[in-house]
Design a protein around this motif. Structure first.
Motif, mmCIF file in Angstrom:
data_model
loop_
_atom_site.group_PDB
_atom_site.id
_atom_site.type_symbol
_atom_site.label_atom_id
_atom_site.label_comp_id
_atom_site.label_asym_id
_atom_site.label_seq_id
_atom_site.Cartn_x
_atom_site.Cartn_y
_atom_site.Cartn_z
ATOM 1 N N ASP A 121 0.867 -1.182 0.000
ATOM 2 C CA ASP A 121 0.000 0.000 0.000
ATOM 3 C C ASP A 121 0.901 1.229 0.000
ATOM 4 O O ASP A 121 1.104 1.878 1.022
ATOM 5 N N THR A 122 1.445 1.558 -1.150
ATOM 6 C CA THR A 122 2.454 2.614 -1.229
ATOM 7 C C THR A 122 1.869 4.012 -1.094
ATOM 8 O O THR A 122 2.583 4.942 -0.709
ATOM 9 N N ASP A 123 0.591 4.197 -1.414
ATOM 10 C CA ASP A 123 -0.015 5.523 -1.275
ATOM 11 C C ASP A 123 -0.739 5.696 0.053
ATOM 12 O O ASP A 123 -1.376 6.726 0.297
ATOM 13 N N ALA A 125 9.147 13.071 -10.710
ATOM 14 C CA ALA A 125 8.466 13.285 -11.985
ATOM 15 C C ALA A 125 7.386 12.241 -12.228
ATOM 16 O O ALA A 125 6.280 12.565 -12.679
ATOM 17 N N SER A 126 7.671 11.002 -11.932
ATOM 18 C CA SER A 126 6.717 9.932 -12.216
ATOM 19 C C SER A 126 5.484 10.014 -11.333
ATOM 20 O O SER A 126 4.398 9.583 -11.732
ATOM 21 N N ASN A 127 5.636 10.558 -10.134
ATOM 22 C CA ASN A 127 4.509 10.667 -9.209
ATOM 23 C C ASN A 127 3.829 12.038 -9.248
ATOM 24 O O ASN A 127 2.973 12.332 -8.416
ATOM 25 N N ALA A 128 4.214 12.874 -10.204
ATOM 26 C CA ALA A 128 3.754 14.262 -10.207
ATOM 27 C C ALA A 128 2.238 14.387 -10.281
ATOM 28 O O ALA A 128 1.668 15.360 -9.784
ATOM 29 N N GLN A 129 1.569 13.432 -10.899
ATOM 30 C CA GLN A 129 0.115 13.486 -11.014
ATOM 31 C C GLN A 129 -0.583 12.606 -9.974
ATOM 32 O O GLN A 129 -1.775 12.330 -10.096
ATOM 33 N N ARG A 130 0.154 12.171 -8.969
ATOM 34 C CA ARG A 130 -0.401 11.336 -7.898
ATOM 35 C C ARG A 130 -0.112 12.012 -6.561
ATOM 36 O O ARG A 130 0.909 11.737 -5.930
ATOM 37 N N PRO A 131 -0.991 12.907 -6.124
ATOM 38 C CA PRO A 131 -0.726 13.692 -4.900
ATOM 39 C C PRO A 131 -0.449 12.840 -3.673
ATOM 40 O O PRO A 131 0.314 13.258 -2.790
ATOM 41 N N ASP A 132 -1.041 11.669 -3.596
ATOM 42 C CA ASP A 132 -0.836 10.821 -2.425
ATOM 43 C C ASP A 132 0.563 10.207 -2.388
ATOM 44 O O ASP A 132 0.893 9.496 -1.430
ATOM 45 N N CYS A 133 1.353 10.482 -3.409
ATOM 46 C CA CYS A 133 2.674 9.847 -3.506
ATOM 47 C C CYS A 133 3.823 10.824 -3.284
ATOM 48 O O CYS A 133 4.990 10.461 -3.489
ATOM 49 N N ALA A 190 0.837 4.249 -15.251
ATOM 50 C CA ALA A 190 -0.280 3.999 -16.157
ATOM 51 C C ALA A 190 -1.552 3.770 -15.351
ATOM 52 O O ALA A 190 -1.923 4.571 -14.507
ATOM 53 N N ARG A 191 -2.204 2.633 -15.546
ATOM 54 C CA ARG A 191 -3.488 2.370 -14.883
ATOM 55 C C ARG A 191 -3.351 1.495 -13.642
ATOM 56 O O ARG A 191 -4.353 1.079 -13.054
ATOM 57 N N SER A 192 -2.124 1.207 -13.236
ATOM 58 C CA SER A 192 -1.906 0.577 -11.936
ATOM 59 C C SER A 192 -2.074 1.631 -10.847
ATOM 60 O O SER A 192 -1.810 2.814 -11.058
ATOM 61 N N THR A 193 -2.497 1.198 -9.671
ATOM 62 C CA THR A 193 -2.634 2.125 -8.553
ATOM 63 C C THR A 193 -1.334 2.159 -7.754
ATOM 64 O O THR A 193 -0.359 1.486 -8.093
ATOM 65 N N GLY A 194 -1.318 2.940 -6.681
ATOM 66 C CA GLY A 194 -0.124 3.037 -5.861
ATOM 67 C C GLY A 194 0.831 4.099 -6.363
ATOM 68 O O GLY A 194 0.476 4.982 -7.147
ATOM 69 N N CYS A 195 2.089 4.018 -5.928
ATOM 70 C CA CYS A 195 3.111 5.029 -6.216
ATOM 71 C C CYS A 195 4.293 4.420 -6.951
ATOM 72 O O CYS A 195 4.661 3.262 -6.736
ATOM 73 N N ASP A 205 -3.444 4.562 1.428
ATOM 74 C CA ASP A 205 -4.880 4.842 1.444
ATOM 75 C C ASP A 205 -5.676 3.719 2.097
ATOM 76 O O ASP A 205 -6.901 3.661 1.966
ATOM 77 N N ASP A 206 -4.965 2.825 2.777
ATOM 78 C CA ASP A 206 -5.572 1.681 3.459
ATOM 79 C C ASP A 206 -6.239 0.710 2.483
ATOM 80 O O ASP A 206 -7.110 -0.080 2.874
ATOM 81 N N GLU A 207 -5.830 0.781 1.229
ATOM 82 C CA GLU A 207 -6.282 -0.168 0.220
ATOM 83 C C GLU A 207 -5.056 -0.772 -0.453
ATOM 84 O O GLU A 207 -4.101 -0.067 -0.768
ATOM 85 N N SER A 208 -5.096 -2.066 -0.671
ATOM 86 C CA SER A 208 -3.974 -2.707 -1.351
ATOM 87 C C SER A 208 -3.830 -2.158 -2.769
ATOM 88 O O SER A 208 -4.820 -1.997 -3.487
ATOM 89 N N ASP A 209 -2.593 -1.845 -3.151
ATOM 90 C CA ASP A 209 -2.342 -1.393 -4.516
ATOM 91 C C ASP A 209 -2.667 -2.510 -5.498
ATOM 92 O O ASP A 209 -2.533 -3.710 -5.179
ATOM 93 N N ARG A 210 -3.081 -2.114 -6.690
ATOM 94 C CA ARG A 210 -3.388 -3.092 -7.732
ATOM 95 C C ARG A 210 -2.550 -2.824 -8.983
ATOM 96 O O ARG A 210 -2.329 -1.676 -9.363
#
Length: 753
Positions: free
Chosen positions: A79-81, A312-320, A198-203, A83-88
């Motif tokens: 759960d890298t972000d 750079a890779s996490n720039a569009q993922r605020p939780d990361c 891409a469309r995977s979740t997490g960081c 959010d208490d949810e397992s990354d997929r």
């Protein structure tokens, strides 16, 4: 149309180049647009792609094979972000329609961080690190801090373009070669978006521990040990009942790094991997012998580090956002030292867990993922009971090409995933191709091991005159000292070619009376003193009447006091680089470090050169102030891994033997070398209905099209990736402005299929 569809064999030509002005290997390096991405499918969607919302998509004919497209999100244990949810992890599958009727097939998988819109190619200027600093000690030193502040200003002052992206140009090849080839041979194809991309979740963590652990879950899903769903959150469960769970993974560069990392988990079901031009964790990508290095040949004032990529890779993922802090705290850009952060990110630590078969490929002149990555991995795995093969070639950041390679790859997969007894593991495990990625002119040579049998460290020393051209000799050491003044503004290619320079020390043999084969690692041991610390660089050079060609080079931080020869394993040597200490007044320090591994034949009539200099404009820090370096001739030497050892080099140098005495006869009777086995270049690909792609001369043809699209599973976007004046480690001046690997790696494939 997605970037993925557009970026196949980009940049077939780099412009009007005077072919006569550069050597064949220089040309190969400077027009490496046949590179990594051109060699396969991985992640490239087929024409008229079908996106599906559930477990099973529409069947469609692919050159005689009706294929089904699936997608799923595999639930992981990370759960890298937070959010208490397992990354997929998002997985796209192409499989023969026969699997709907009960066939269960092995899987060829490619994991990539480049399928989405946001990758580390999207770094902005504030994400780079100031390069105009000197080496810094880890305890009590006065070295400058390496921060991002000032990088943009320095670039502007230097007149360097703010656009660090390198466009890959228009596609000319077909994107589905790998899929088309292996669907016909009875495999399912899986394209995996690595964690936080891409469309995977997490960081995004690069190939950090969470990313590798998440990939393990995908193989578990193939083997009914993990759960996948038809959506990134919630959704219905999806089963992988179309596979028998036997998995192979292939990929180049960062994709190959993920394959290497997954291999170290020992996950049940992973039978074989083919990492191509791949690093073995991030320390060997961003560091060399204790000093930060540029991933690509780049003279810009701003320097990329792992923190650049993660931010750079996490720039569009605020939780990361927190991952930028984690990486910047751990990477220690200030000293470049090895530490616990890098240690948990090197795959050398888990080599004992590798249980799958490993086929490694790498260019010996790769300027991006430097060859010591594959040399360290091959050496480490070779000490363990791992089924292992190695394919070396030339041509920069590329994958192998040609019928011999394709036939080997077909047989490799058939043996390890289908239990076909085809003798692939009964052949010599090492192949060396000279002249490019494919054996266009010369047949591949095979050996029992690498460095090739008969290669032994042969010590040479320096004679005075390095400001112009001193001697490389096998005689006893000369006395005295010689000095140079660092100048980060001068390219290494200019330094090695200069007839006279205050900024380097050049030493060379007399013209060789016969060829000399160098195989392995060149290790200089230099006794140096400094007015202020600076980076130490050295290059192995082939001098001919037409110019100078950098064969390989390397870099080190003298504050780490590297002593490569004292350690018997790559990991042990890295561990020795954990501490750097200030230099005392007038301290003479010994700096012993390996250049990047090589396999090169110096032709008869050429001269073997060793050039010592300080900072390397394209690869190292740029310490300010034109710092002075003094070299002790009496206490400095270089070990060359010469096939045939001292007697072979002495014979080629004419009147010198290993003990420094003159002789009129060569010592060939005492020379033990391995005669290579020559393979025909017209090897027919085994067990395939598709005619293998034609072998081409990569010095003049840099892209394949249509049915000639290479068919191995890499996905690194193509583009010229070399620099200023030699193969890989120095290339065509037209490409010297290549500012970062990032622009070569932009992908939005998941949004296009």
């Amino acid at each position: 149309m997605s970037n993925e569809d557009n970026e196949v064999d980009a940049g077939a030509h780099t412009g009007s180049t005077d072919v006569e002005a550069v050597s064949r290997r220089q040309m190969l390096a400077s027009v490496t647009a046949t590179t990594i991405g051109a060699s396969a499918f991985a992640g490239r969607s087929v024409a008229a792609p079908v996106r599906v919302d559930g477990a099973v998509g529409d069947a469609r004919d692919t050159d005689g094979v009706a294929a089904v497209r699936d997608e799923a999100w595999v639930e992981t244990d990370v759960d890298t972000d937070e959010d208490d949810e397992s990354d997929r992890i998002h997985v796209r599958v192409s499989r023969p329609e026969s699997t709907d009727e009960g066939d269960q097939l092995p899987v060829l998988a490619v994991a990539s961080p480049y399928y989405g819109e946001q990758t580390h190619s999207d770094a902005t200027e504030e994400m780079y690190y100031d390069r105009a600093i000197g080496p810094s000690a880890s305890a009590g030193g006065d070295g400058a801090e390496g921060t991002t502040a000032g990088a943009s200003e320095a670039r502007a002052a230097a007149g360097v373009s703010e656009n660090r992206r390198h466009s890959v140009g228009d596609a000319t090849g077909r994107a589905d070669a790998f899929e088309r080839r292996y669907l016909q041979q009875g495999y399912a194809i899986a394209r995996i978006s690595s964690l936080g991309t891409a469309r995977s979740t997490g960081c995004y963590t690069a190939a950090g521990p969470p990313t590798i652990e998440a990939l393990e879950s995908v193989v578990d899903w193939f083997n009914d040990r993990a759960t996948a769903y038809d959506a990134p959150t919630g959704g219905e469960a999806v089963t992988a009942d179309w596979t028998n769970g036997r998995t192979g993974m292939i990929g180049a560069s960062a994709l190959g790094e993920l394959a290497n990392g997954l291999a170290t988990t020992g996950v049940d079901g992973l039978e074989a991997v083919v990492p191509q031009a791949a690093n073995i964790g991030q320390y060997g990508l961003f560091r060399a012998n204790g000093t930060p290095i540029s991933v690509v040949p780049d003279g810009s004032p701003g320097m990329t580090d792992l923190g650049t990529w993660v931010q750079a890779s996490n720039a569009q993922r605020p939780d990361c956002e927190r991952w930028t802090g984690i990486v910047e705290d751990g990477q220690d850009h200030e000293t470049g030292d090895y530490n616990d952060f890098w240690h948990e990110r090197t795959f050398l630590t888990d080599a004992d867990s590798v249980e799958c078969a490993v086929l490694l490929t790498h260019a010996v002149d790769d300027p991006i993922v430097k060859p010591n990555n594959v040399a360290d991995w091959y050496e480490t795995l070779g000490e363990r009971d791992v089924p292992l093969k190695l394919w070396l070639h030339e041509g920069g950041h590329t994958s192998p090409r040609g019928r011999a390679w394709e036939a080997l790859l077909d047989r490799w997969w058939a043996h390890w995933l289908k239990d076909v007894d085809n003798g692939v593991m009964d052949e010599d495990p090492v192949t060396v191709v000279r002249g490019g990625p494919s054996p266009a002119e010369d047949s591949p040579e095979t050996y029992e091991e690498w460095p090739v049998p008969g290669a032994e460290p042969t010590t040479v020393r320096f004679g005075p005159g390095g400001a112009t051209s001193g001697s490389v000799t096998m005689d006893e050491s000369e006395t005295g000292t010689e000095s140079l003044v660092d100048d980060p503004s001068v390219l290494a290619s200019d330094l090695v070619e200069a007839a006279e320079s205050d900024h380097r020390l050049r030493y060379e043999t007399p013209p060789l009376s016969e060829s000399v084969h160098v195989s392995g690692r060149v290790v200089p041991s230099l006794s140096l003193s400094f007015d202020e610390p600076t980076v130490v660089s050295a290059a192995l050079v082939e001098y001919t009447d037409s110019g100078a060609e950098i064969v390989t080079r390397g870099w080190a931080d003298p504050l780490n006091r590297p002593s490569y020869g004292e350690y018997d394993a790559p990991l042990a040597y890295r561990e020795s680089l954990r501490e750097s200490e200030p230099l005392g007044p007038d301290e003479q320090v010994n700096v012993e470090f390996p250049l990047q591994a090589t396999d090169h034949v110096f032709e008869s009539g050429s001269r073997i050169g060793v050039v010592v200099y300080a900072s390397d404009r394209e690869f190292t820090l740029h310490p300010p102030g034109n710092r002075s370096v003094e070299l002790s001739l009496a206490d400095s030497a270089v070990d060359l891994p010469v096939v045939g050892s001292e007697s072979a080099l002495a014979a080629a140098m004419g009147d010198e033997t290993g003990d420094g005495t003159a002789t009129d006869e060569t010592a060939t009777d005492e020379t033990t070398t391995d005669e290579p086995t020559t393979e025909p270049t017209e090897t027919t690909a085994a067990s395939t209905d598709e005619e293998p792609s034609e072998t081409t001369d990569r010095s003049t043809e840099t892209a394949t099209t249509g049915d000639n699209e290479p068919a191995d599973g890499t996905d690194e976007p193509s583009g010229a990736t070399t620099s200023d004046g030699g193969p890989g480690f120095g290339v065509g001046a037209a490409l010297a402005g290549l500012a970062g690997l990032g622009g070569l790696l932009h992908r939005d494939a998941d949004d296009g299929d």
